[in-house]
Scaffold this active site. Sequence first.
Site, short mmCIF file in Angstrom:
data_model
loop_
_atom_site.label_atom_id
_atom_site.label_comp_id
_atom_site.label_asym_id
_atom_site.label_seq_id
_atom_site.Cartn_x
_atom_site.Cartn_y
_atom_site.Cartn_z
N SER A 177 0.83 -1.20 0.00
CA SER A 177 0.00 0.00 0.00
C SER A 177 0.87 1.26 0.00
O SER A 177 1.60 1.50 -0.96
CB SER A 177 -0.96 -0.05 1.20
OG SER A 177 -1.93 0.97 1.12
N ASP A 345 -10.20 -4.19 -4.56
CA ASP A 345 -9.41 -3.19 -3.84
C ASP A 345 -9.95 -1.80 -4.15
O ASP A 345 -9.87 -1.33 -5.29
CB ASP A 345 -7.94 -3.30 -4.24
CG ASP A 345 -7.01 -2.52 -3.33
OD1 ASP A 345 -7.47 -1.54 -2.71
OD2 ASP A 345 -5.83 -2.90 -3.22
N HIS A 374 -8.09 -4.89 -0.33
CA HIS A 374 -6.82 -4.28 0.04
C HIS A 374 -6.13 -5.00 1.20
O HIS A 374 -4.92 -5.28 1.15
CB HIS A 374 -7.05 -2.81 0.40
CG HIS A 374 -5.83 -1.95 0.35
ND1 HIS A 374 -5.27 -1.53 -0.83
CD2 HIS A 374 -5.06 -1.42 1.34
CE1 HIS A 374 -4.21 -0.78 -0.58
NE2 HIS A 374 -4.05 -0.71 0.72
#
Length: 404
Positions: A177, A345, A374
Amino acid sequence: MELSAALKVALLSSLLLSAVKSAEDFNDTLNLRQKSHVAGLCAQLIEPAGFPCSEHNAQTKDGFVLGLQRVSSSSGILRRQMGPPVLLIHGLFMAGDAWFLDTPNQSLGFILANRGFDVWVGNVRGTRWCHGHISLSEKDKKFWDWSWQEYALYDLQEMIRYVYTVTNSRVFVIGYSQGTIISLAAFTEPDTAQMVGAAALLCPITYLNHMTARLPLRLVKMHLAQVLLAVGIHELNFKSDWSTLIMDMICNGHVDCDDLLTSVTGKNCCFNSSRIDFYLEYEPHPTSTKNLNHLFQMIRKGTFAKYDYGFWKNLKHYGQLKPPKFDLSRIPSSLPLWMGYGGNDALADVTDLQHTLKELQSKPDLLYLENYGHLDFLLSTRAKEDVYDKMLAFFDSLGTHSSY
């Protein structure tokens, strides 16, 4: 800004102003409590699982003292038998503990150590496993005057340099991320890229034009980060009382916060919700309001660029009216890249990833999992089989590491 929106911001501002003093008192207490804890990440989380671990410090060019942990296999593999060093870079509101929150058979940090990699765990400035600044206190406004730009150009660069120097080997980087944002930005710098042997990026992000996460989009629309900066709140600590008040205000009639994770990350197929209480013992970690504002700028402007101070301040900082973009074409085509991304996501959108891929010189190896959200790439109960085994096969294919 519409009148109704302006009224909302004004109300929020007045509430925040009344909360600043209590936030300062809370943070003073929190900082004292943190400093009283002698045990680091090794002693608290990694060694109790049976893995040898040592604590390291690395100082950035602007004076922050970063915490690093070095983790060995639980099976007692000798140091001379270890594979290449791999540096783990966590996401937003996380720190190095994020790689060790599940069992040794499920957590990537433990899996890599047991596969014989020389595992190094990175923790960026402001997180609880770092050690402050050589001259600034956490109470100083200047201590929090940074965004992911400094993560990329100072923190990650220094962590890579430290590991490279200690091991005398090019470093494999794994980012998740926000860790992918700062990795890709850092790799545009030749001095950093030359110390990297390969990179694996989970939920890769450079552009956020098509992000669909409901809560972040709501916060962007409310100009929350700008309001917080305007009223003098420079540290974001979501374990504090005042931030709980803010979340209550946001959730009241605006976002269904009964499923807060879904509103932030999208629907996760395989997240182990039974361990949330344990996860919350470690997460979330603090970050700066400026960092959140930088991320919100990416959403508003559709750019992958340095922090936007406004025309005249940009002229002072960068010598130009607009902040310079991070040029992804500067990442060497010789740097092997692997990327894992998911169809559910809501942060790292598939369309935005395609934009990223078009700007790179090289063609990364890709893993697409349609049902993954995610959080699944970090905390899925099936991540080892679905994701990590494929990532390790990529590293093995480079011919620099044999299986253990």
